[in-house]
Each structure stands twice: as structure tokens, then as C-alpha cells.
Design a protein around this motif. Structure first.
Motif, PDB file in Angstrom:
ATOM      1  N   HIS A   1     -55.665  -9.930  -2.534  1.00 54.52           N
ATOM      2  CA  HIS A   1     -56.201  -8.689  -1.986  1.00 54.52           C
ATOM      3  C   HIS A   1     -55.099  -7.652  -1.815  1.00 54.52           C
ATOM      4  O   HIS A   1     -53.910  -7.975  -1.833  1.00 54.52           O
ATOM      5  N   ILE A   2     -55.523  -6.410  -1.661  1.00 56.07           N
ATOM      6  CA  ILE A   2     -54.638  -5.288  -1.356  1.00 56.07           C
ATOM      7  C   ILE A   2     -55.007  -4.762   0.016  1.00 56.07           C
ATOM      8  O   ILE A   2     -56.191  -4.561   0.310  1.00 56.07           O
ATOM      9  N   ALA A   3     -54.000  -4.538   0.857  1.00 49.57           N
ATOM     10  CA  ALA A   3     -54.232  -4.001   2.198  1.00 49.57           C
ATOM     11  C   ALA A   3     -53.749  -2.557   2.261  1.00 49.57           C
ATOM     12  O   ALA A   3     -52.636  -2.241   1.821  1.00 49.57           O
ATOM     13  N   PHE A   4     -54.589  -1.692   2.815  1.00 48.23           N
ATOM     14  CA  PHE A   4     -54.258  -0.292   3.011  1.00 48.23           C
ATOM     15  C   PHE A   4     -53.911  -0.043   4.476  1.00 48.23           C
ATOM     16  O   PHE A   4     -54.427  -0.716   5.379  1.00 48.23           O
TER      17      PHE A   4
ATOM     18  N   PHE B   1     -60.418  -5.551  -0.722  1.00 48.96           N
ATOM     19  CA  PHE B   1     -59.576  -4.607   0.004  1.00 48.96           C
ATOM     20  C   PHE B   1     -59.511  -5.016   1.476  1.00 48.96           C
ATOM     21  O   PHE B   1     -60.475  -5.556   2.033  1.00 48.96           O
ATOM     22  N   GLU B   2     -58.396  -4.738   2.085  1.00 48.28           N
ATOM     23  CA  GLU B   2     -58.173  -4.949   3.514  1.00 48.28           C
ATOM     24  C   GLU B   2     -57.697  -3.628   4.110  1.00 48.28           C
ATOM     25  O   GLU B   2     -57.024  -2.840   3.429  1.00 48.28           O
ATOM     26  N   ILE B   3     -58.039  -3.389   5.343  1.00 49.93           N
ATOM     27  CA  ILE B   3     -57.459  -2.280   6.113  1.00 49.93           C
ATOM     28  C   ILE B   3     -56.670  -2.921   7.237  1.00 49.93           C
ATOM     29  O   ILE B   3     -57.234  -3.625   8.085  1.00 49.93           O
ATOM     30  N   ALA B   4     -55.350  -2.726   7.224  1.00 47.70           N
ATOM     31  CA  ALA B   4     -54.461  -3.395   8.173  1.00 47.70           C
ATOM     32  C   ALA B   4     -53.735  -2.353   9.029  1.00 47.70           C
ATOM     33  O   ALA B   4     -53.238  -1.353   8.513  1.00 47.70           O
ATOM     34  N   THR B   5     -53.667  -2.602  10.325  1.00 50.77           N
ATOM     35  CA  THR B   5     -52.966  -1.683  11.223  1.00 50.77           C
ATOM     36  C   THR B   5     -51.457  -1.836  11.060  1.00 50.77           C
ATOM     37  O   THR B   5     -50.946  -2.929  10.790  1.00 50.77           O
ATOM     38  N   ASP B   6     -50.737  -0.746  11.245  1.00 53.78           N
ATOM     39  CA  ASP B   6     -49.276  -0.798  11.236  1.00 53.78           C
ATOM     40  C   ASP B   6     -48.739  -1.587  12.428  1.00 53.78           C
ATOM     41  O   ASP B   6     -47.640  -2.135  12.361  1.00 53.78           O
TER      42      ASP B   6
ATOM     43  N   GLY C   1     -51.534   4.836   2.433  1.00 52.99           N
ATOM     44  CA  GLY C   1     -50.797   4.101   1.422  1.00 52.99           C
ATOM     45  C   GLY C   1     -51.067   2.617   1.540  1.00 52.99           C
ATOM     46  O   GLY C   1     -51.912   2.161   2.308  1.00 52.99           O
ATOM     47  N   ILE C   2     -50.321   1.835   0.766  1.00 52.63           N
ATOM     48  CA  ILE C   2     -50.455   0.386   0.764  1.00 52.63           C
ATOM     49  C   ILE C   2     -49.725  -0.187   1.966  1.00 52.63           C
ATOM     50  O   ILE C   2     -48.583   0.187   2.242  1.00 52.63           O
ATOM     51  N   HIS C   3     -50.375  -1.096   2.681  1.00 50.53           N
ATOM     52  CA  HIS C   3     -49.710  -1.830   3.762  1.00 50.53           C
ATOM     53  C   HIS C   3     -49.026  -3.072   3.192  1.00 50.53           C
ATOM     54  O   HIS C   3     -47.824  -3.278   3.390  1.00 50.53           O
ATOM     55  N   HIS C   4     -49.789  -3.906   2.483  1.00 53.10           N
ATOM     56  CA  HIS C   4     -49.210  -5.078   1.831  1.00 53.10           C
ATOM     57  C   HIS C   4     -50.090  -5.513   0.673  1.00 53.10           C
ATOM     58  O   HIS C   4     -51.228  -5.054   0.535  1.00 53.10           O
ATOM     59  N   VAL C   5     -49.548  -6.373  -0.157  1.00 56.50           N
ATOM     60  CA  VAL C   5     -50.281  -7.012  -1.244  1.00 56.50           C
ATOM     61  C   VAL C   5     -50.139  -8.509  -1.047  1.00 56.50           C
ATOM     62  O   VAL C   5     -49.041  -9.010  -0.795  1.00 56.50           O
TER      63      VAL C   5
ATOM     64  N   PHE D   1     -50.577  -7.644  12.427  1.00 56.52           N
ATOM     65  CA  PHE D   1     -51.455  -6.507  12.172  1.00 56.52           C
ATOM     66  C   PHE D   1     -52.870  -6.978  12.437  1.00 56.52           C
ATOM     67  O   PHE D   1     -53.131  -8.186  12.554  1.00 56.52           O
ATOM     68  N   ARG D   2     -53.800  -6.043  12.567  1.00 52.55           N
ATOM     69  CA  ARG D   2     -55.209  -6.370  12.759  1.00 52.55           C
ATOM     70  C   ARG D   2     -55.993  -5.844  11.559  1.00 52.55           C
ATOM     71  O   ARG D   2     -55.766  -4.706  11.121  1.00 52.55           O
ATOM     72  N   SER D   3     -56.909  -6.650  11.053  1.00 51.96           N
ATOM     73  CA  SER D   3     -57.467  -6.396   9.731  1.00 51.96           C
ATOM     74  C   SER D   3     -58.976  -6.448   9.687  1.00 51.96           C
ATOM     75  O   SER D   3     -59.609  -7.208  10.430  1.00 51.96           O
ATOM     76  N   VAL D   4     -59.531  -5.666   8.781  1.00 52.61           N
ATOM     77  CA  VAL D   4     -60.916  -5.812   8.342  1.00 52.61           C
ATOM     78  C   VAL D   4     -60.890  -5.883   6.813  1.00 52.61           C
ATOM     79  O   VAL D   4     -59.945  -5.400   6.170  1.00 52.61           O
ATOM     80  N   TYR D   5     -61.932  -6.496   6.216  1.00 51.83           N
ATOM     81  CA  TYR D   5     -61.960  -6.742   4.775  1.00 51.83           C
ATOM     82  C   TYR D   5     -63.295  -6.297   4.203  1.00 51.83           C
ATOM     83  O   TYR D   5     -64.332  -6.329   4.865  1.00 51.83           O
ATOM     84  N   PHE D   6     -63.259  -5.937   2.911  1.00 56.53           N
ATOM     85  CA  PHE D   6     -64.498  -5.618   2.197  1.00 56.53           C
ATOM     86  C   PHE D   6     -64.238  -5.655   0.697  1.00 56.53           C
ATOM     87  O   PHE D   6     -63.098  -5.536   0.235  1.00 56.53           O
ATOM     88  N   ARG D   7     -65.290  -5.855  -0.074  1.00 58.14           N
ATOM     89  CA  ARG D   7     -65.227  -5.737  -1.523  1.00 58.14           C
ATOM     90  C   ARG D   7     -65.563  -4.305  -1.910  1.00 58.14           C
ATOM     91  O   ARG D   7     -66.627  -3.788  -1.566  1.00 58.14           O
ATOM     92  N   GLU D   8     -64.647  -3.668  -2.618  1.00 54.45           N
ATOM     93  CA  GLU D   8     -64.944  -2.311  -3.080  1.00 54.45           C
ATOM     94  C   GLU D   8     -65.872  -2.403  -4.290  1.00 54.45           C
ATOM     95  O   GLU D   8     -66.140  -3.520  -4.779  1.00 54.45           O
ATOM     96  N   PRO D   9     -66.404  -1.282  -4.801  1.00 55.52           N
ATOM     97  CA  PRO D   9     -67.426  -1.376  -5.850  1.00 55.52           C
ATOM     98  C   PRO D   9     -66.987  -2.095  -7.111  1.00 55.52           C
ATOM     99  O   PRO D   9     -67.817  -2.642  -7.835  1.00 55.52           O
ATOM    100  N   GLY D  10     -65.693  -2.107  -7.396  1.00 52.21           N
ATOM    101  CA  GLY D  10     -65.193  -2.808  -8.571  1.00 52.21           C
ATOM    102  C   GLY D  10     -64.940  -4.278  -8.338  1.00 52.21           C
ATOM    103  O   GLY D  10     -64.421  -4.968  -9.222  1.00 52.21           O
ATOM    104  N   ARG D  11     -65.251  -4.775  -7.134  1.00 51.71           N
ATOM    105  CA  ARG D  11     -65.166  -6.183  -6.737  1.00 51.71           C
ATOM    106  C   ARG D  11     -63.759  -6.620  -6.344  1.00 51.71           C
ATOM    107  O   ARG D  11     -63.525  -7.810  -6.105  1.00 51.71           O
TER     108      ARG D  11
END
Length: 310
Positions: free
Chosen positions: A219-222, A267-272, A5-9, A254-264
Motif C-alpha cells: 500500500h501507499i500512505a498519504f 491507499f492509507e491516510i497516515a498522520t504525521d 504528499g507520500i507518508h510512507h510506502v 501514526f494513526r491510519s485509515v485505509y481504502f481501495r481507490e478506484p483503480g484497486r
């Protein structure tokens, strides 16, 4: 067990005091963390959420006093939606009118009543009436009666040139499944949590590209339960989609990594973990200015340039 799900926006705002007034007083969210932008320590980074600052409830802002307005377009979040009990839509319609908030008439979307509105910077928001959530915990000290208070994120919608490649990443990497279509909207949902478990994709080929500014989502964080879950997502992105992320960045809560998804969309992936109570007691979240360790020696200078919030 991985909870998806979404972690944060995270969004861009204008004046910080106006931002706090709207999200803290009008919407009744809790200010759970008051810190600074890691890359621009003369600017606040404000985090709003529920009583505990739980993943799936956190909306954050970089408030720049003189930020130019953004422009909605493809490659951006179109709308950020909150959950409230189904019977609370009337209350919120009246509250938005009372506070002079620009809003639309309630409408049905995927069978749910949606009240769309904008914040003072033009950020597109909505409140969605959800049945059966009356007993869920709600922040009770934000001036909103508990029966009507916001209960975390419902969803975000993305405006994209082509929805299919983004949908593939939602499904393969983040544990979402397509569950419905309505007009140009494709709805994806993740299991395991009611908070922030919906992403809507809207295809709008040929529409103008987004221009970031005040009112734009940055960005949106998952969610990733921990580092191991995050690394598994990084692996799937690289091996199945040819997408590389940044190196992991420690954001203190939280600890994060970032990337641009194909639609530009960024996105972030953030640890709980470790969460927002790592440097403040749960009962005093958001009261003190918290600085990253590298800026603590500059506290006096930073406090002198940050605008007053009250």
C-alpha cells in the motif's frame, strides 16, 4: 497547515536479513524502526528512512521468509523512486554494478535522469537525479557519502486500467495537481514539501491484474498532519467519491485509515504524529525491537520465532 504528499510506502519482501542488507548497506538507508506486523506478530515490520524518520522518506517491509514472488499488473504500484542530487547518478550506476544489482541504463523522464533497478525480491525501484538538493540533509552513517546519499522519496508510479478516477482523488482529496504528461504517464504533484510529492499514473487498460507477493508494494500512505486533517480527507472521500474508509487504527507511530481507490490500489491516510521517536531516542532509532502493547507480554515467544537480522 496541511502538508501533502507520500507518508510512507509498504511492500512485501522475502528474507528479512537479505532485506536489511540491501536497504541498509547497498542503499544506505537508516533502519528507523524494528517492530512486528500488527496482524502477524511472528513477522517483522521494518521501517527505513532518513536520520529522523521523516514522513516522505519511509519505506517499510513485511518480510516473509518464504513469500512467493508477486506479479506486476494493473491495480498496483509500478515503481517507487528515490531522490538524489543530480550529480549522483554516475555514483549510483557504479554502485549498483559493484553490488550486482539488476538495473537499466539511465534514461530521461520528465526532463530528469532516472536510474531504474530492482531489489533482491524484484521490487521495481529507481533513483532520480534532482537539481539543487545537494544541501538537503542526508543520513551520513549508512556507508554512502553525503554528497550522493538518498534524500527521501521522489515519487511512486501506479499502473491502472483507467487513470482518471484515481487522478480525481489525488486532486480533490490529497492536494495534488496534474502538471505534465509524457507518453502514457500523467504526473501529479503536491506543493508544500519536496519529499514524496509526485505521483505518476500510467494507464494500461486490458493488462493483467496484479498478484501480490514478494517484490509487490502492499500500500501507499498519504500524509495527514493530524487527526482533524485525516477526518477532512475521509469526509471528502465519502461525500465527493462515495468511498468509505476503515475505522482509524493506531499504528503507534501514526494513526491510519485505509481504502481501495478506484483503480484497486490500497491507499492509507497516515498522520504525521506522533512520529518514530515516541518510544526511542532519535539517536538510537531502529536498534531495539519495539512491540505493540498488546504483544509485550509475549515478547520472549515472539523474539524466539523472529529470524536473526545480523
Amino acid at each position: 497547515m496541511q502538508i501533502n504528499g507520500i507518508h510512507h510506502v509498504t511492500a512485501i519482501a522475502g528474507p528479512a536479513r537479505r532485506n536489511l542488507d540491501f536497504y541498509g548497506r547497498v542503499l544506505g538507508l537508516r533502519l528507523v524502526k524494528k517492530t512486528v506486523n500488527f496482524d502477524d506478530p511472528g513477522t517483522y515490520h521494518l521501517y527505513y528512512g532518513d536520520a529522523a524518520g521523516a514522513p516522505g522518506t519511509i519505506l517499510t517491509f513485511f518480510p516473509w521468509e518464504h513469500a512467493a514472488a508477486g506479479r506486476l499488473g494493473v491495480g498496483e504500484t509500478q515503481e517507487t523512486a528515490f531522490r538524489v542530487p543530480e550529480g549522483a547518478i554516475g555514483y549510483w550506476t557504479h554502485r549498483l554494478v559493484e553490488h550486482g544489482v539488476v538495473h537499466e541504463q539511465p534514461q530521461k523522464r520528465f526532463g530528469e535522469t532516472v536510474l531504474a533497478f530492482r531489489d533482491p525480491d524484484g521490487m521495481r525501484l529507481s533513483i532520480v537525479g534532482v537539481p539543487g538538493i545537494e544541501s538537503e540533509p542526508a543520513w551520513g552513517e549508512g556507508g554512502i557519502p553525503a554528497d550522493y546519499a538518498i534524500r527521501g522519496f521522489h515519487s511512486v508510479s501506479l499502473l491502472l486500467d483507467d487513470a482518471a478516477p484515481t487522478g480525481a482523488i489525488l486532486s480533490d482529496v490529497f492536494g495534488f495537481k496534474e502538471i505534465a504528461r509524457e507518453g502514457t504517464l500523467i504526473r501529479y504533484q503536491a506543493e508544500g514539501t519536496p519529499l514524496g510529492n509526485i505521483i505518476d499514473l500510467r494507464g494500461a487498460g486490458g493488462f493483467l491484474p496484479a498478484r501480490q507477493g514478494a517484490g509487490s508494494v502492499h500500500h501507499i500512505a498519504f500524509r495527514a498532519t493530524d487527526d482533524a486533517a485525516q477526518q477532512e480527507m475521509v469526509r471528502r472521500l465519502a461525500e465527493n467519491h462515495g468511498i468509505r474508509t476503515t475505522e482509524q487504527k493506531d499504528r503507534n507511530y501514526f494513526r491510519s485509515v485505509y481504502f481501495r481507490e478506484p483503480g484497486r490500489v490500497l491507499f492509507e491516510i497516515a498522520t504525521d504524529v506522533p512520529g518514530f521517536a515516541v518510544d526511542e531516542a532519535p539517536e538510537t532509532l531502529g536498534q531495539a525491537l519495539k512491540l505493540p502493547a498488546q504483544y509485550e507480554s509475549q515478547r520472549s515467544r515472539i523474539e524466539a520465532v523472529l529470524p536473526e537480522l545480523a
